[in-house]
Design an enzyme around this catalytic site. Structure first.
Site, PDB file in Angstrom:
ATOM      1  N   LYS A  83       0.866  -1.179   0.000  1.00  0.00           N
ATOM      2  CA  LYS A  83       0.000   0.000   0.000  1.00  0.00           C
ATOM      3  C   LYS A  83       0.897   1.221   0.000  1.00  0.00           C
ATOM      4  CE  LYS A  83      -4.505   0.304   2.223  1.00  0.00           C
ATOM      5  NZ  LYS A  83      -5.207   0.260   3.506  1.00  0.00           N
TER       6      LYS A  83
HETATM    7  O1  G3P Z   1      -8.006   0.706   5.103  1.00  0.00           O
HETATM    8  C1  G3P Z   1      -8.162   2.071   5.084  1.00  0.00           C
HETATM    9  C2  G3P Z   1      -9.546   2.602   5.360  1.00  0.00           C
HETATM   10  O2  G3P Z   1     -10.530   1.685   5.095  1.00  0.00           O
HETATM   11  C3  G3P Z   1      -9.680   3.329   6.656  1.00  0.00           C
HETATM   12  O3  G3P Z   1     -10.990   3.530   7.090  1.00  0.00           O
HETATM   13  O4  G3P Z   1     -12.619   4.167   8.814  1.00  0.00           O
HETATM   14  O5  G3P Z   1     -10.167   4.714   9.152  1.00  0.00           O
HETATM   15  O6  G3P Z   1     -11.530   5.944   7.472  1.00  0.00           O
HETATM   16  P1  G3P Z   1     -11.337   4.654   8.210  1.00  0.00           P
END
Ligand code: G3P
Length: 214
Positions: A83
């Site tokens: 990533k």
């Molecule tokens: O994997 C990255 C992403 O899905 C993060 O989600 O909820 O931290 O914005 P959030």
């Protein structure tokens, strides 16, 4: 539509793998930090459960450092997608790594222009973060719509991972748009299967079954 689990938690990964619907896993530094396990051991253990892509994030800043770190991460399992946050240094690294056959998931995508550049550099995946856009009063799903349309216009192979999903409706809307993948937290994955009318219906059928002459 492919379902990835957005977690680094082995119990959650094992549980959803047992449902038979798990296509991959995405992690990030925040998710990994929640687990009480050395980083490399954790990723290797995930690799023993999941056969689809496992996204693991690079934290280096310059292209040569990102490339070096990504090559190391890619050795942790046969199915690692590194990533890389979208940035000019990241683009340079994506070009090198994709040329070597390493899968890259370009992360922290908040605009269609960022997704176009990542795809041009050879990224296997782009991850628009829709929940975080919703959080700042922008319609996250409109970004997914733009990226999917652009990739269709030019028959781009890069797959769209809808990330930062907060509720089941995000998953359904992503599917309606035709996004390739949704990466879903365990709590939302669990909600996808549930409906109160299903529970009421099951209760009623069980009660009525008790009245059937056997
Ligand atoms: O994997 C990255 C992403 O899905 C993060 O989600 O909820 O931290 O914005 P959030």
């Amino acid at each position: 539509m492919k379902f990835f689990l957005d977690t680094a938690n082995l119990n959650e990964i094992r549980e959803v793998a047992s449902w038979g619907i798990l296509d991959g896993v995405t992690t990030n530094p925040s998710l990994v930090a929640k687990e009480n396990m050395p980083f490399k051991d954790l990723i290797k253990a995930i690799g023993e459960v999941v056969s689809g892509p496992i996204s693991v994030e690079c934290i280096s800043g310059t292209a040569p450092e990102i490339v070096k770190e990504a090559r190391e991460l890619a050795k942790l399992a046969s199915n690692i997608a590194v990533k890389i946050p979208i940035a000019i240094e990241g683009l340079k690294a994506i070009k090198v790594l994709s040329g070597e056959g390493i899968m890259v998931n370009t992360t922290l995508i908040f605009s269609a222009s960022q997704a176009i550049l990542a795809a041009k550099a050879g990224a296997k995946f782009v991850s628009p973060f829709i929940g975080r856009l919703d959080d700042v009063s922008q319609e996250g799903m409109e970004l997914v719509e733009e990226i999917v349309t652009i990739f269709e216009n030019y028959r781009v192979d890069t797959e769209v991972i809808v990330a930062s999903i907060r509720h089941p409706r995000h998953v359904v809307d992503a599917a309606l748009i035709g996004a390739d993948i949704a990466t879903i937290p365990f709590s939302v994955m669990d909600k996808l299967v549930k409906h109160p009318l299903t529970d009421i219906g099951m209760d009623r059928f069980l009660k009525d079954w008790g009245k059937v002459k056997k």
